[in-house]
Write an enzyme that holds these catalytic residues in place. Structure first.
Site, PDB file in Angstrom:
ATOM      1  N   GLN A 247       0.821  -1.207   0.000  1.00 13.89           N
ATOM      2  CA  GLN A 247       0.000   0.000   0.000  1.00 13.89           C
ATOM      3  C   GLN A 247       0.858   1.261   0.000  1.00 13.89           C
ATOM      4  O   GLN A 247       1.765   1.412   0.809  1.00 13.89           O
ATOM      5  CB  GLN A 247      -0.881  -0.037   1.264  1.00 13.89           C
ATOM      6  CG  GLN A 247      -1.788   1.128   1.476  1.00 13.89           C
ATOM      7  CD  GLN A 247      -2.446   1.063   2.845  1.00 13.89           C
ATOM      8  OE1 GLN A 247      -1.811   0.705   3.836  1.00 13.89           O
ATOM      9  NE2 GLN A 247      -3.718   1.407   2.903  1.00 13.89           N
ATOM     10  N   CYS A 248       0.602   2.157  -0.971  1.00 20.46           N
ATOM     11  CA  CYS A 248       1.177   3.504  -0.935  1.00 20.46           C
ATOM     12  C   CYS A 248       0.063   4.484  -1.260  1.00 20.46           C
ATOM     13  O   CYS A 248      -1.105   4.098  -1.283  1.00 20.46           O
ATOM     14  CB  CYS A 248       2.375   3.639  -1.876  1.00 20.46           C
ATOM     15  SG  CYS A 248       1.997   3.499  -3.632  1.00 20.46           S
ATOM     16  N   SER A 249       0.366   5.729  -1.517  1.00 22.15           N
ATOM     17  CA  SER A 249      -0.703   6.724  -1.644  1.00 22.15           C
ATOM     18  C   SER A 249      -1.694   6.392  -2.757  1.00 22.15           C
ATOM     19  O   SER A 249      -2.902   6.477  -2.569  1.00 22.15           O
ATOM     20  CB  SER A 249      -0.118   8.121  -1.838  1.00 22.15           C
ATOM     21  OG  SER A 249       0.697   8.164  -2.982  1.00 22.15           O
TER      22      SER A 249
END
Length: 405
Positions: A247-249
Site C-alpha cells: 500500500q502507498c498513496s
C-alpha cells in the site's frame, strides 16, 4: 552457504549496467521507452479500466488512479457497495510463484471495504509505504488501532491490536479482524521515512525489510492454487489469494519499487535462474497495475538496493567495481536518440556487453595488479617468466572467478 559465483554474476551484470546508464545519461530515455512499451502492451492486450470509471465507482478511486479490469479484487456485493468494487489489483507472478495485492491509501468512507478485502482475501500482511501526512498533505485516514489498548470498528469489521512494536523507522502491529465469530489475523508493517518526495536510505530500507522477516510470518506467501477450492465453493468475490497487501498513496510507484526489490531479493536468496533485468520487472509490474510508472530516481534506487544487498552478502565483491568501471569505459557510447540502442537496456536478450570479452579484460587487469605487487618480491628471472605469462594471457587466459583475487 550462499553460492558466491551466482551472486557474483548478478552483481557484475547489474553493477556494470548501472555504470553504463549513468555514463550515457539515459535514465530518462530508458523510462520513456518503458512507458511507451507498457502503453503499447496495454492496448495490444486490450487491458481496459472501465470498472473503475463507472459512475458508481469513480469516487472510490484515489487521485484519479484507475486500476485494470482484468485483475481487480472483487468484493462480495453489499448495500453500500453493490458492485463489490475496490481500487486494488491482484499482481500474480506465476513464473516465480509470488503474488501481491496492490492498493492505495485508506480513505475515510472506503475503510470498511479495505477491511472486507483483507478478511475475504485472507491476506497475511499489510505493508504500508506512506505517512498519514506528507509535506502537509493528508494521505491516509486512520484505519487501524495505534496500540493494544485501542479497538476500532468499521462497518461490520472489528479491528483490535494484539501486539505493537516500534523500532525507529518501523511500526509493527499484529491486528485481528473480527466479523461475528470469525477472525483473521494480519501482520501490519508501517515504514516511516519514505514519501512521494524522497527515497529512504539503504540501511533504513533493509532494516525495515529484514524486520518484516524477523517479526512475523514471511512477507510473501507462495501462491496457492485456488482452482479446487473455487470448484467446491462458489465465491461471491475474488477467491482468497492469501496475498500480502502492498500500500502507498495511489498504489503506484512506491508499491512497484518495493515489489521489484522484494522479487529480486527472493530470486537471489533462493538462487533462482532469471535475467535479473530490473527494466523487465518494471514492465511486468506495469502490466499488473495502471499508474505504476517509476521516476528516474526510483529506478536508480532499485539498482542501489540490489547491488548493495549482494555486496553486503559478499564484501569481497566490492573490489570488482573498479574493474567493471574500466570495462564500461571500453563499451561504445549509446546514442540516446536510437531506439534500438536504448532498448538493449530493457530487453534481457539484447544486452550490449560481451561477457567473455569483459572477463578477459578484468582478468588481465587483475593479473597486472598481482604482477606489480610481486615486482619487489621476486627475482629478475621470475619477473621474465611472469611477463611471458602476461603476454600469453592477453589472448587466451580468463579467470573463472574474480573474488579473492
Amino acid at each position: 552457504m550462499t553460492n558466491i559465483r551466482e551472486d557474483e554474476n548478478i552483481f557484475m551484470f547489474l553493477c556494470e549496467k548501472w555504470i553504463l546508464i549513468n555514463k550515457n545519461h539515459i535514465w530518462n530515455r530508458i523510462n520513456q521507452r518503458i512507458n511507451i512499451i507498457a502503453d503499447f502492451d496495454r492496448y495490444q492486450r486490450a487491458r481496459t479500466i472501465s470498472e473503475g470509471q463507472r459512475t458508481e465507482n469513480i469516487h472510490r478511486n484515489i487521485y484519479g488512479a484507475v486500476p485494470y479490469d482484468y485483475n481487480l479484487v472483487n468484493l462480495t456485493s453489499t448495500q453500500r457497495n453493490p458492485l463489490g468494487y475496490i481500487n486494488a489489483s491482484v499482481a500474480e507472478f506465476p513464473e516465480i510463484g509470488r503474488h501481491y495485492i496492490i492498493t492505495g491509501a485508506a480513505q475515510d468512507t472506503q475503510i470498511p471495504f479495505f477491511w472486507q478485502m483483507v478478511f475475504e482475501q485472507k491476506s497475511p500482511a499489510i505493508v504500508m509505504l506512506l505517512e498519514d501526512v506528507e509535506l502537509g498533505i493528508e494521505k491516509s485516514d486512520k484505519y487501524f488501532p495505534n496500540n493494544t489498548r485501542e479497538e476500532l470498528k468499521f462497518g461490520i469489521y472489528d479491528i483490535t491490536c494484539k501486539e505493537f512494536v516500534k523500532r525507529n523507522i518501523l511500526e509493527y502491529r499484529l491486528l485481528e479482524v473480527s466479523v461475528g465469530n470469525e477472525t483473521h489475523q494480519v501482520h501490519h508493517y508501517k515504514f516511516h521515512g519514505w514519501t512521494e518526495f524522497n527515497l529512504p536510505k539503504y540501511e533504513d530500507f533493509m532494516a525495515f525489510y529484514n524486520t518484516m522477516k524477523e517479526v512475523g510470518v514471511p512477507l510473501l506467501a507462495v501462491m496457492k492454487n485456488n482452482c479446487m477450492s473455487s470448484f467446491f465453493k462458489k465465491y461471491h468475490h475474488t477467491p482468497p489469494t492469501n496475498a500480502p497487501i502492498i500500500q502507498c498513496s495511489t498504489g503506484g510507484a512506491r508499491c512497484g519499487v518495493f515489489i521489484i526489490i522484494d522479487i529480486l531479493i527472493n530470486l537471489i536468496d533462493n538462487r533462482i535462474k532469471n535475467s535479473y533485468s530490473i527494466e523487465w520487472w518494471m514492465l511486468k509490474v506495469r502490466s499488473k497495475r495502471n499508474h505504476s510508472a517509476l521516476t528516474n530516481q526510483q529506478h536508480s534506487f532499485i539498482y542501489d538496493i540490489i547491488i548493495k544487498y549482494i555486496r553486503t552478502r559478499h564484501n569481497q565483491l566490492r573490489h570488482l567495481e573498479k574493474y567493471l568501471e574500466a570495462h564500461a569505459n571500453t563499451v561504445r557510447m549509446i546514442d540516446s536518440t536510437n531506439t534500438e540502442d536504448v532498448d538493449k537496456f530493457i530487453k534481457p536478450r539484447d544486452w550490449i556487453v560481451d561477457f567473455d570479452e569483459r572477463d578477459r579484460l578484468i582478468g588481465k587487469l587483475q593479473f597486472r595488479k598481482r604482477l606489480k605487487i610481486e615486482k619487489d618480491q621476486v627475482s629478475e628471472q621470475k619477473l621474465v617468466h611472469l611477463k611471458s605469462q602476461l603476454h600469453l594471457f592477453q589472448d587466451t587466459y580468463k579467470y573463472e572467478s574474480y573474488v579473492l583475487q
